[in-house]
Design a protein around this motif. Structure first.
Motif, PDB file in Angstrom:
ATOM      1  N   VAL A   1      71.545 -55.491 -22.672  1.00  0.00           N
ATOM      2  CA  VAL A   1      72.667 -54.571 -22.485  1.00  0.00           C
ATOM      3  C   VAL A   1      72.221 -53.318 -21.743  1.00  0.00           C
ATOM      4  O   VAL A   1      72.952 -52.795 -20.893  1.00  0.00           O
ATOM      5  CB  VAL A   1      73.286 -54.227 -23.853  1.00  0.00           C
ATOM      6  N   GLU A   2      71.018 -52.830 -22.078  1.00  0.00           N
ATOM      7  CA  GLU A   2      70.537 -51.615 -21.425  1.00  0.00           C
ATOM      8  C   GLU A   2      70.382 -51.805 -19.912  1.00  0.00           C
ATOM      9  O   GLU A   2      70.416 -50.838 -19.161  1.00  0.00           O
ATOM     10  CB  GLU A   2      69.208 -51.191 -22.057  1.00  0.00           C
ATOM     11  N   GLY A   3      70.228 -53.066 -19.498  1.00  0.00           N
ATOM     12  CA  GLY A   3      70.109 -53.334 -18.066  1.00  0.00           C
ATOM     13  C   GLY A   3      71.426 -53.685 -17.406  1.00  0.00           C
ATOM     14  O   GLY A   3      71.438 -54.129 -16.254  1.00  0.00           O
ATOM     15  N   THR A   4      72.528 -53.501 -18.128  1.00  0.00           N
ATOM     16  CA  THR A   4      73.845 -53.868 -17.599  1.00  0.00           C
ATOM     17  C   THR A   4      74.650 -52.621 -17.251  1.00  0.00           C
ATOM     18  O   THR A   4      74.752 -51.698 -18.075  1.00  0.00           O
ATOM     19  CB  THR A   4      74.622 -54.700 -18.648  1.00  0.00           C
ATOM     20  N   ASP A   5      75.208 -52.599 -16.069  1.00  0.00           N
ATOM     21  CA  ASP A   5      76.065 -51.481 -15.678  1.00  0.00           C
ATOM     22  C   ASP A   5      77.386 -51.544 -16.439  1.00  0.00           C
ATOM     23  O   ASP A   5      77.924 -52.625 -16.710  1.00  0.00           O
ATOM     24  CB  ASP A   5      76.348 -51.529 -14.169  1.00  0.00           C
ATOM     25  N   GLY A   6      77.928 -50.387 -16.770  1.00  0.00           N
ATOM     26  CA  GLY A   6      79.241 -50.331 -17.395  1.00  0.00           C
ATOM     27  C   GLY A   6      79.237 -50.523 -18.890  1.00  0.00           C
ATOM     28  O   GLY A   6      80.301 -50.646 -19.509  1.00  0.00           O
ATOM     29  N   VAL A   7      78.061 -50.581 -19.503  1.00  0.00           N
ATOM     30  CA  VAL A   7      77.956 -50.744 -20.953  1.00  0.00           C
ATOM     31  C   VAL A   7      76.925 -49.751 -21.465  1.00  0.00           C
ATOM     32  O   VAL A   7      75.864 -49.571 -20.873  1.00  0.00           O
ATOM     33  CB  VAL A   7      77.519 -52.172 -21.342  1.00  0.00           C
ATOM     34  N   SER A   8      77.256 -49.105 -22.587  1.00  0.00           N
ATOM     35  CA  SER A   8      76.326 -48.149 -23.207  1.00  0.00           C
ATOM     36  C   SER A   8      76.003 -48.592 -24.623  1.00  0.00           C
ATOM     37  O   SER A   8      76.802 -49.270 -25.279  1.00  0.00           O
ATOM     38  CB  SER A   8      76.961 -46.750 -23.245  1.00  0.00           C
ATOM     39  N   LEU A   9      74.845 -48.179 -25.082  1.00  0.00           N
ATOM     40  CA  LEU A   9      74.462 -48.444 -26.467  1.00  0.00           C
ATOM     41  C   LEU A   9      74.667 -47.181 -27.289  1.00  0.00           C
ATOM     42  O   LEU A   9      74.251 -46.089 -26.877  1.00  0.00           O
ATOM     43  CB  LEU A   9      72.997 -48.861 -26.550  1.00  0.00           C
ATOM     44  N   VAL A  10      75.322 -47.322 -28.431  1.00  0.00           N
ATOM     45  CA  VAL A  10      75.430 -46.204 -29.371  1.00  0.00           C
ATOM     46  C   VAL A  10      74.831 -46.671 -30.685  1.00  0.00           C
ATOM     47  O   VAL A  10      74.855 -47.868 -31.004  1.00  0.00           O
ATOM     48  CB  VAL A  10      76.889 -45.751 -29.579  1.00  0.00           C
ATOM     49  N   SER A  11      74.274 -45.738 -31.439  1.00  0.00           N
ATOM     50  CA  SER A  11      73.645 -46.123 -32.691  1.00  0.00           C
ATOM     51  C   SER A  11      73.635 -44.946 -33.645  1.00  0.00           C
ATOM     52  O   SER A  11      73.800 -43.796 -33.249  1.00  0.00           O
ATOM     53  CB  SER A  11      72.209 -46.607 -32.460  1.00  0.00           C
ATOM     54  N   SER A  12      73.445 -45.265 -34.915  1.00  0.00           N
ATOM     55  CA  SER A  12      73.272 -44.212 -35.921  1.00  0.00           C
ATOM     56  C   SER A  12      72.441 -44.765 -37.064  1.00  0.00           C
ATOM     57  O   SER A  12      72.550 -45.950 -37.409  1.00  0.00           O
ATOM     58  CB  SER A  12      74.625 -43.716 -36.441  1.00  0.00           C
ATOM     59  N   LEU A  13      71.588 -43.902 -37.616  1.00  0.00           N
ATOM     60  CA  LEU A  13      70.797 -44.267 -38.792  1.00  0.00           C
ATOM     61  C   LEU A  13      71.732 -44.277 -39.989  1.00  0.00           C
ATOM     62  O   LEU A  13      72.383 -43.278 -40.288  1.00  0.00           O
ATOM     63  CB  LEU A  13      69.664 -43.275 -39.015  1.00  0.00           C
ATOM     64  N   GLN A  14      71.836 -45.406 -40.628  1.00  0.00           N
ATOM     65  CA  GLN A  14      72.780 -45.538 -41.724  1.00  0.00           C
ATOM     66  C   GLN A  14      72.134 -45.235 -43.072  1.00  0.00           C
ATOM     67  O   GLN A  14      70.909 -45.310 -43.222  1.00  0.00           O
ATOM     68  CB  GLN A  14      73.334 -46.956 -41.755  1.00  0.00           C
ATOM     69  N   PRO A  15      72.968 -44.943 -44.074  1.00  0.00           N
ATOM     70  CA  PRO A  15      72.439 -44.785 -45.438  1.00  0.00           C
ATOM     71  C   PRO A  15      72.220 -46.145 -46.084  1.00  0.00           C
ATOM     72  O   PRO A  15      72.729 -46.431 -47.160  1.00  0.00           O
ATOM     73  CB  PRO A  15      73.534 -43.974 -46.136  1.00  0.00           C
ATOM     74  N   ARG A  16      71.517 -47.009 -45.398  1.00  0.00           N
ATOM     75  CA  ARG A  16      71.291 -48.379 -45.851  1.00  0.00           C
ATOM     76  C   ARG A  16      69.790 -48.655 -45.864  1.00  0.00           C
ATOM     77  O   ARG A  16      69.081 -48.241 -44.935  1.00  0.00           O
ATOM     78  CB  ARG A  16      71.993 -49.364 -44.914  1.00  0.00           C
ATOM     79  N   THR A  17      69.321 -49.334 -46.893  1.00  0.00           N
ATOM     80  CA  THR A  17      67.906 -49.660 -46.993  1.00  0.00           C
ATOM     81  C   THR A  17      67.745 -51.164 -47.157  1.00  0.00           C
ATOM     82  O   THR A  17      68.433 -51.791 -47.970  1.00  0.00           O
ATOM     83  CB  THR A  17      67.261 -48.949 -48.202  1.00  0.00           C
ATOM     84  N   ILE A  18      66.855 -51.737 -46.370  1.00  0.00           N
ATOM     85  CA  ILE A  18      66.480 -53.139 -46.545  1.00  0.00           C
ATOM     86  C   ILE A  18      65.345 -53.164 -47.553  1.00  0.00           C
ATOM     87  O   ILE A  18      64.330 -52.470 -47.386  1.00  0.00           O
ATOM     88  CB  ILE A  18      66.041 -53.746 -45.200  1.00  0.00           C
ATOM     89  N   MET A  19      65.531 -53.922 -48.627  1.00  0.00           N
ATOM     90  CA  MET A  19      64.566 -53.834 -49.727  1.00  0.00           C
ATOM     91  C   MET A  19      64.419 -55.179 -50.416  1.00  0.00           C
ATOM     92  O   MET A  19      65.269 -56.067 -50.299  1.00  0.00           O
ATOM     93  CB  MET A  19      65.056 -52.798 -50.739  1.00  0.00           C
ATOM     94  N   LEU A  20      63.318 -55.301 -51.149  1.00  0.00           N
ATOM     95  CA  LEU A  20      63.083 -56.479 -51.966  1.00  0.00           C
ATOM     96  C   LEU A  20      63.662 -56.220 -53.348  1.00  0.00           C
ATOM     97  O   LEU A  20      63.247 -55.297 -54.045  1.00  0.00           O
ATOM     98  CB  LEU A  20      61.588 -56.782 -52.066  1.00  0.00           C
TER      99      LEU A  20
END
Length: 506
Positions: free
Chosen positions: A238-257
């Protein structure tokens, strides 16, 4: 509205198809599936799509804001709460949102033990002339936060059959349902009698696509406008595609055992600490999540600012120390390199599920990491429902799960469930600590902030020392967003996708 049950369909298992709708339709794609219209089983789809509303909701900062309730107040020392309904709200079938309808929806939600409403000490919920009043048997200060949970959505009376099951989801939000095909297709349209500012986008489609490579292809080939959950390879595409942007946010989520504390091996805190030390979290986060900083050093991620403790001694990788601890517990190396005791290999089953695509890959990385300290991990990938099922029957050993600590806007509600002394489907299993229970109970009583901060530190410190849940990684939500639209906001709490604020790019 039409609803189709297409059981057995496996969205994303074939070549991706263009979601329904034309150029005036906002096309959303994600890996999530919806298996039922029952509010507790919707995983928040219909509140995120702004079809259904709750009395109280939360903004992207986690602050409580009005939903169907314009305002709320407490009395009797926090044992009564009154919520005044907004004026002029109507359901999508044209009937008004009345106090009686709200009470009926809340009573139905409360009768489902899967809803956090079921844990509230309710004496009665009554309809007032202009709203809803909760009379409680004891002080409960987090009630408004609990009402932000999607299971507390207020639906029209016509939504339910005579047994209280939802057969047609009739909400009151700015969008109403046109068509639902379970488990992976939803189409909604603008509700023109919405009491607020009319959304610019008239039609929205959501399609479940489970294969990450298919989602990346759809994001990069203009087959979708918003694509959630891209794996590292997909992000690079996606980062190499014109016309598309990446958005992100650190969530209050934890991956855990999730660890069975009554297991003959895992019940030993030293063994849990050894497993934790055996995890090379930074290498796993870099290899699987392509972001070393997501390696969890404690249970609560930095996005939970009032719960994350920067001064807490971080969980660290130390394979040699892990092996020493296990050898002190009586385990010794066998001929094949794995540890054994009394002729039995140290072998543990690790259950996980593919709903979040990074989990199986992380489980495999955990398997490799713990092999270095002599622990034989058997990875099993199954439906996510297996986790609560095996928790209930006691057969779970280890499960790799992703726990969101703010689906109810006040994390305390989820923390209390996570460390419930009797155990929790997505929290502790066969583990309790009186110190933890006392701290959580005092927090629920609403102490002054200085004391509350001390108690939060107590909770996180005990969790770090005892490791009834072993943190693995924190979580960053990402989405590819087309430049056809403006105003898309990534909500870290996942309360809403805020699509009514999205506009077509000029």
């Amino acid at each position: 509205m039409t609803v189709a049950m297409v059981l057995g369909l496996a969205p994303g298992c074939s070549a991706p198809a263009e979601p329904g709708g034309g150029s005036d339709t906002l096309r959303i794609v994600g890996p999530f599936e919806i298996h039922s219209l029952e509010p507790t089983a919707t995983s928040g789809f219909f509140t995120r799509l702004e079809v259904a509303e709750t009395l109280v909701t939360a903004d992207v900062e986690g602050e409580l804001v009005p939903g169907l309730a314009a305002e709320w107040s407490s009395s009797r020392g926090g044992r009564s709460w009154t919520f005044e309904l907004v004026e002029g709200a109507t359901f999508h079938d044209g009937t008004p949102v009345t106090p009686d309808a709200a009470v009926a929806a809340l009573e139905t939600a409360r009768s489902d033990e899967a809803s956090p409403l079921a844990t509230i000490p309710v004496e009665q919920i009554v309809a007032t002339e202009t709203g809803v009043r909760f009379d409680l048997t004891e002080r409960y200060l987090t009630l408004p936060a609990v009402l932000t949970h999607y299971s507390a959505m207020i639906l029209a009376p016509a939504s339910y059959d005579e047994d209280g099951h939802v057969t047609e989801l009739i909400g009151s939000g700015p969008y109403r349902i046109e068509h639902v095909e379970l488990p992976g297709s939803i189409e909604v349209e603008r509700y023109d009698d919405w009491r607020g500012t009319p959304p610019e986008v008239e039609h929205i489609s959501f399609q479940t696509v489970t294969r990450p490579e298919s989602r990346a292809l759809m994001a990069s080939s203009d087959q979708a406008d918003v694509v959630f959950h891209l794996e590292p390879a997909g992000r690079e595409r996606v980062e190499g595609t014109d016309g598309v942007s990446l958005v992100s946010s650190l969530q209050p989520r934890t991956i855990m055992l999730k660890v069975n504390g009554e297991h003959p091996v895992l019940g030993d805190p030293d063994v849990r600490r050894a497993l934790s030390m055996g995890l090379d979290r930074e290498a796993m986060a870099e290899a699987v999540l392509r972001e070393e900083e997501l390696a969890a050093t404690q249970l609560m991620p930095p996005s939970l600012t009032t719960w994350h403790q920067p001064d807490l001694e971080p969980l660290a990788h130390d394979a040699a120390a892990a092996r020493e601890v296990l050898e002190s517990a009586g385990w010794s190396e066998g001929e094949d390199g794995f540890l054994e005791k009394d002729g039995e290999r140290l072998r543990l089953n690790l259950l996980t599920y593919p709903d979040r695509p990074e989990l199986p890959a992380l489980a495999t990385a955990i398997q490799a990491s713990l092999k270095e300290v002599g622990v034989d991990i058997d990875v099993e990938v199954a439906n996510s429902s297996e986790v609560p099922l095996r928790h209930a029957d006691g057969s779970l050993e280890l499960a790799l799960v992703a726990r969101h600590f703010a689906l109810v806007s006040d994390p305390l509600v989820t923390v209390a469930d996570t460390f419930a002394p009797a155990g929790s489907d997505w929290g502790v299993d066969g583990w309790s600590d009186p110190r933890m229970s006392r701290a959580v109970d005092e927090l629920l009583g609403g102490p002054a902030e200085e004391r509350a901060a001390e108690l939060r530190t107590t909770v996180t410190t005990i969790a770090q020392e005892e490791l009834p849940l072993i943190p693995v990684a924190w979580y960053r939500m990402n989405a590819a967003v087309t430049d056809r639209i403006e105003g898309f906001v990534m909500d870290p709490l996942e309360t809403s996708w805020h699509l009514s604020s999205v506009e077509w790019a000029s």
